[in-house]
Enzyme design. Sequence first.
Site, PDB file in Angstrom:
ATOM      1  N   GLU A  79       0.874  -1.175   0.000  1.00  0.00           N
ATOM      2  CA  GLU A  79       0.000   0.000   0.000  1.00  0.00           C
ATOM      3  C   GLU A  79       0.908   1.221   0.000  1.00  0.00           C
ATOM      4  O   GLU A  79       1.867   1.298   0.771  1.00  0.00           O
ATOM      5  CB  GLU A  79      -0.883   0.023   1.249  1.00  0.00           C
ATOM      6  CG  GLU A  79      -1.620   1.337   1.453  1.00  0.00           C
ATOM      7  CD  GLU A  79      -3.044   1.348   0.928  1.00  0.00           C
ATOM      8  OE1 GLU A  79      -3.433   2.339   0.290  1.00  0.00           O
ATOM      9  OE2 GLU A  79      -3.765   0.363   1.157  1.00  0.00           O
ATOM     10  N   CYS A  81      -6.910   1.302   0.295  1.00  0.00           N
ATOM     11  CA  CYS A  81      -7.704   2.533   0.213  1.00  0.00           C
ATOM     12  C   CYS A  81      -7.298   3.420  -0.960  1.00  0.00           C
ATOM     13  O   CYS A  81      -8.124   4.172  -1.477  1.00  0.00           O
ATOM     14  CB  CYS A  81      -7.591   3.306   1.522  1.00  0.00           C
ATOM     15  SG  CYS A  81      -8.406   2.478   2.914  1.00  0.00           S
ATOM     16  N   ASN A 125     -12.016  -2.798  -2.562  1.00  0.00           N
ATOM     17  CA  ASN A 125     -11.165  -2.976  -1.393  1.00  0.00           C
ATOM     18  C   ASN A 125     -11.994  -3.268  -0.142  1.00  0.00           C
ATOM     19  O   ASN A 125     -12.373  -4.401   0.095  1.00  0.00           O
ATOM     20  CB  ASN A 125     -10.293  -1.730  -1.189  1.00  0.00           C
ATOM     21  CG  ASN A 125      -9.433  -1.813   0.049  1.00  0.00           C
ATOM     22  OD1 ASN A 125      -8.794  -2.834   0.275  1.00  0.00           O
ATOM     23  ND2 ASN A 125      -9.417  -0.779   0.859  1.00  0.00           N
ATOM     24  N   GLU A 126     -12.336  -2.247   0.630  1.00  0.00           N
ATOM     25  CA  GLU A 126     -13.080  -2.446   1.876  1.00  0.00           C
ATOM     26  C   GLU A 126     -14.520  -1.949   1.744  1.00  0.00           C
ATOM     27  O   GLU A 126     -15.061  -1.335   2.657  1.00  0.00           O
ATOM     28  CB  GLU A 126     -12.392  -1.715   3.030  1.00  0.00           C
ATOM     29  CG  GLU A 126     -11.147  -2.408   3.532  1.00  0.00           C
ATOM     30  CD  GLU A 126     -10.507  -1.679   4.698  1.00  0.00           C
ATOM     31  OE1 GLU A 126      -9.669  -2.297   5.375  1.00  0.00           O
ATOM     32  OE2 GLU A 126     -10.825  -0.492   4.926  1.00  0.00           O
TER      33      GLU A 126
END
Length: 653
Positions: free
Chosen positions: A47, A232, A369-370
């Site tokens: 990341e 993110c 992603n989330e």
Amino acid sequence: MRKLKIFTLALAAMMTAITAGAQHQYIVNAKKLGAPVQPTMYGIFFEDINFGADGGLYAELIENRSFEFPQQLMGWNTFGQVKVNDQNPAFDRNPHYVTLSDAGHKEKFTGIENHGFFGIGLKKGMDYHFSVYARTKGDAKIRVELIGADDEVLVKKGVAIKGNQWKKYTATIKSPKTDAKGFMRIYLESKESVDLDHVSLFPADNWNGLRADLVKDLKDLHPGVFRFPGGCIVEGTDLASRYQWKNSVGQVENRPLNENRWNYTFPHRLFPNYYQTYGMGFYEFFLLSEHIGAQALPVLSVGLACQFQNPDENAATCHVALDDLQPYIDDALDLIEFANGGTDTKWGKLRADMGHPEPFNLQQIGIGNEQWGPLYPERLEKFVKAIRAKYPKMKIVGSSGPSPDDKDGKQFTYGWEQMTKLKADLVDEHYYRNQDWFMENVTRYDSYSRKGPRVFAGEYACHVKEKAVDVPEGKNVFEAALCEAAIMTGFERNADIVHMATYAPLFAHEEGWQWRPDLIWMDNLSTVRTPNYYVQQMYACNPGTHVLQLTENKKPVTGQDGLCASAVYDKTTNGYIVKIVNTGNAAKDIEITFKGVKTLGKGKVTTLHADRMDAVNTVKNKNVVTPKTADVQADGNVLKVSVPAKTFALYRF
């Protein structure tokens, strides 16, 4: 050194002690092979946080090298006559450059200087490759200097500029000393003005533009999977700032700047100069995956900006409408073509033109992603249909949201239900939790359904609760690593359902961190392998090929008396591997019987131990917690050992 040797010998003696009436009796059923352990079982997740890319893994030493930050001269100090221009630029997607003009007096000077990312790390005897795109109306000259933190000029070199067409000029400069806080200065040495763009400085030992020591750290992990370019940042604070892979390939100089989603996220750790030049893009990520022997797992936007920063009630203005998703779906299909397509395809040809005509053999792709709630699966469904239609063998990784359970609502259960309905191949689970949660979840996957998607523990790290003022929350203390080793016995025991796991985040700069703990820390000159790193390395270097049942009193060892354990068979070496984590405060005597094996013979034990649970490895002292290896001897098919308190022990025969 003598004390260390005595300690190592003493520890080895404890581990090999033949004890009468051991406290614990383990049985390893070596007669029956269990589930296969996937080659992707233990891997890494990149990341771009904590200056993980620019200023980190990407070896470029110049900040804002193309003058494209919103404040075009951010990162630069100027003197004399310096002006930012954009007329007839060298690169259409990076149109800004600087013009250096005569200062107007023989005792005045014009120039620019750059301090890089928290200083430019210079190493004695290292060559540094300088390059710049330049043009002038006649003949001009610039002088490039590397300068130490004390303002001493360490070395300088002249570069002659000729002609009014943009041209790349290069020079090699050798540093005469080591300095973690050096910087670079460029003087105009002629009456003639000169235009400069893409001012670059790389250490000669870089690997395909990446920092050599960090690449070695990754390769030494022996990861099975490499997830990139992040979590993110794939979403972006808004869709405009999401990571777009097509902007990260092609000519490096013409890859457009992107705002990093983390630059303003933490007001207490604010870095308004945190941007992505995309110098390290998807092509470089694929190359790195190949180099370290890991399967690539690229992750793309599903058309949702970060839901933490964009409430669902604002969906109409923050996210892509369902009917407008096609460009995002095309991005996914085109990426697969870029990775695997023939040189007769549009994106396969670009890969070949960049230097890799052979396919990268991409086998899996993550979408989103989330994300959580109905917004995610209704969009993901369109991607699944399109990818399955064109690439039916491609594995698709979905998400169960940001939480590993339903304590914050029903997001987790809902996410799994939807991923099962959509027939995702794997479901990405994330958990940043404290040591109690990790120990309570050693049995997490024992009761998971064996039907439907498999598990990808895509982001996890033990965040030890703050216990004392001298142990800040989030530091890479040994206790965190020990708890991670414990839960990983649960990963291994359930290898039929857990197919991938990646610790997160991967990198952090000592002066540029925003989130911790992190697997590898760095400064401008060196790197630090944390205790957590060594846990990951011990697992990834000893994954085995098949699970073996390990029990005590016919039950898995999942925390009883502070012990967690698992076992695997390695078909490639005809070997047996047992991992034991002792989280207790006392040594434990254990007798391990390998049922179905006549003689084990000699083996090796690798231990990770610290006397203090708050022990950390730092730049100044990198070897506080490191693995130690010694010989062990079995008695027939029985191994009797004493595992010290607070120790992760790995036995291999």
